[in-house]
Design a protein around this motif. Structure first.
Motif, PDB file in Angstrom:
ATOM      1  N   UNK A  80       0.814  -1.418   0.090  1.00 51.22           N
ATOM      2  CA  UNK A  80       0.005  -0.006   0.007  1.00 51.22           C
ATOM      3  C   UNK A  80       0.899   1.256  -0.208  1.00 51.22           C
ATOM      4  N   UNK A  81       1.842   1.297   0.633  1.00 52.55           N
ATOM      5  CA  UNK A  81       2.749   2.166   0.652  1.00 52.55           C
ATOM      6  C   UNK A  81       3.448   2.690  -0.755  1.00 52.55           C
ATOM      7  N   UNK A  82       3.969   1.500  -1.315  1.00 51.16           N
ATOM      8  CA  UNK A  82       4.598   1.577  -2.599  1.00 51.16           C
ATOM      9  C   UNK A  82       3.360   2.041  -3.440  1.00 51.16           C
ATOM     10  N   UNK A  83       2.486   1.575  -3.671  1.00 53.58           N
ATOM     11  CA  UNK A  83       1.317   1.915  -4.323  1.00 53.58           C
ATOM     12  C   UNK A  83       0.998   3.303  -4.370  1.00 53.58           C
ATOM     13  N   UNK A  84       1.265   3.911  -3.228  1.00 51.09           N
ATOM     14  CA  UNK A  84       0.886   5.586  -3.100  1.00 51.09           C
ATOM     15  C   UNK A  84       1.813   6.361  -4.052  1.00 51.09           C
ATOM     16  N   UNK A  85       2.947   5.774  -4.352  1.00 54.99           N
ATOM     17  CA  UNK A  85       3.899   6.568  -5.488  1.00 54.99           C
ATOM     18  C   UNK A  85       3.145   6.885  -6.910  1.00 54.99           C
TER      19      UNK A  85
END
Length: 463
Positions: free
Chosen positions: A260-265
């Motif tokens: 989820x944190x990476x997808x926010x990029x």
């Protein structure tokens, strides 16, 4: 084993699993309600909840895994008819829950460290994440202590009590969400902060309701439940199994957190689409998890009686029933995708991204079911370190690490050819994460199944 014995095992598993499943779905409904309501509130609050809830779930579920060591421990004691020892260990589980929540729960108070993985996050979203996690900190003690109640009910074949508690909590959560997220009865619309407040209040409700049940129901009197004083010997017994179990829970859930944190990029709409995919995957996971918990509890009871052939039969039937459930769930997702997206979001861009990712869901779910139930079967034998190490290497290393490499790192774009086939139209980064996660799950399930085969072969030969 006779056909009658097999049928009896199947009935026992279903009888044990369906209340656990409903209880799990009810508990999972918190995240579903938050996602659906915030998806219809605004995209900013949905992104904030996506990030904050992922962090909260990482911490809370990891610590829950430690407390869930009580399930195989108490199940084996129950099978061996050592009822008073169950009461002692239950009290020690409450103490451990308190210590864990007041120590590791502090991780929720440092959101900037977690958000450093997400690249650029707007100040408005960052502020909502901070408020969500601060409120969630006060939910952790109640959540973990309730897991001791959950473990007691499940290990002693009374899962319906947990079901009653969690089903009742759905209505309270939905009402509080409606009031606090959108602002009713003269209250301001709080968005994601309102969702956090409602979760905190309902967590304390479930724990208090659970205590009332186990201390008012005559069935639990045989265990002589008591808190007692903290006992290092019992702490070690629980933590010896609980720490690797918590580690496994951490590996499983942190994979989704960092995804989820990476997808926010890749922007707000990719993040929202990923959140829907992850939320649905977690919802579907409840069925194999419920069957896994039921299989582990009944298998551990048979192990406590030293009936290894019965334990083996229970494990095989658990895998069979789990596969049937996973197949049905996958079919529902495949044919019901338009309706599912309608329920989750009114944002066309978020829906389009989620639709692309959901093509992969049936494959992901089948692989997830298998490694889940095999892991629980091993835990019934008090084997938790091997699953933890295997999941760490594969889910974190190959799955998350490989997903980062092909999605955002030096190998970015190298899986584009596969992404266009299995997730047509999805962003390359988030698609790569899900593809590598599927690969890791497949290998993890095969390795753990091989390990169980070695374990049960040895026990059956000893018998």
């Amino acid at each position: 084993m006779s056909a009658n014995t097999t049928q009896q095992v199947q009935k026992s598993l279903i009888h044990q699993a369906w209340p656990i499943l409903i209880a799990q779905w009810a508990g999972m409904s918190f995240a579903v309600l938050d996602t659906m309501m915030l998806g219809n509130f605004n995209a900013q609050s949905l992104q904030a909840m996506s990030l904050a809830a992922s962090i909260f779930i990482t911490v809370n579920i990891s610590l829950t895994g430690v407390i869930h060591a009580l399930i195989p421990i108490c199940s084996q004691l129950f099978g061996a008819n050592k009822t008073e020892e169950i009461g002692v260990l239950w009290g020690q589980g409450i103490w451990i829950a308190l210590f864990l929540s007041l120590s590791f729960g502090l991780l929720l108070l440092f959101p900037d460290i977690w958000l450093s993985f997400s690249g650029e996050v707007s100040p408005e979203v960052r502020a909502e994440v901070k408020n969500y996690l601060l409120i969630s900190f006060f939910a952790v003690p109640a959540s973990l202590m309730f897991r001791a109640v959950y473990s007691l009910c499940t290990s002693t074949s009374r899962p319906k009590h947990v079901m009653y508690i969690n089903v009742a909590s759905i209505f309270i959560k939905a009402f509080l969400n409606w009031v606090l997220i959108f602002g009713h009865f003269g209250l301001p619309a709080l968005g994601s902060t309102g969702a956090a407040i409602s979760t905190m209040l309902v967590s304390w409700f479930t724990f208090i309701f659970g205590l009332w049940i186990v201390f008012s129901d005559d069935y639990y009197q045989q265990f002589k439940l008591r808190l007692g004083l903290p006992n290092i010997k019992h702490f070690i017994e629980i933590l010896k199994l609980g720490l690797p179990m918590g580690g496994s829970y951490l590996v499983e859930v942190s994979a989704f957190t960092f995804m989820a944190l990476l997808a926010a990029r890749e922007g707000m709409h990719v993040s929202g689409g990923h959140q829907i995919m992850a939320n649905l995957a977690a919802l579907l996971y409840m069925m194999p998890q419920a069957i896994g918990v039921a299989t582990a509890a009944l298998s551990a009871q048979a192990i406590g009686r030293r009936d290894f052939p019965l334990s083996y039969l229970i494990s095989k039937q658990g895998l069979l029933i789990g596969f049937m459930g996973a197949f049905i769930s996958s079919a529902v997702v495949f044919f019901g995708k338009p309706f599912i997206l309608f329920l989750y979001t009114s944002d066309a861009a978020v829906a389009a991204m989620a639709a692309s990712l959901l093509v992969l869901m049936p494959f992901f779910h089948i692989l997830d079911y298998f490694q889940c139930i095999i892991t629980y079967i091993l835990r019934a034998h008090k084997i938790a370190t091997i699953p933890f190490v295997t999941q760490t290497v594969l889910l974190s290393g190959l799955g998350l690490g490989g997903g980062y490499y092909f999605g955002y790192g030096p190998g970015q774009g190298q899986l584009a050819w596969l992404s266009t086939i299995v997730t047509p139209g999805a962003a390359i980064g988030v698609s790569s994460l899900w593809i590598m996660c599927c690969t890791a799950l497949m290998l993890c399930g095969l390795i753990l199944a091989s390990w169980y085969k070695i374990v049960i072969h040895r026990l059956l030969n000893e018998k």
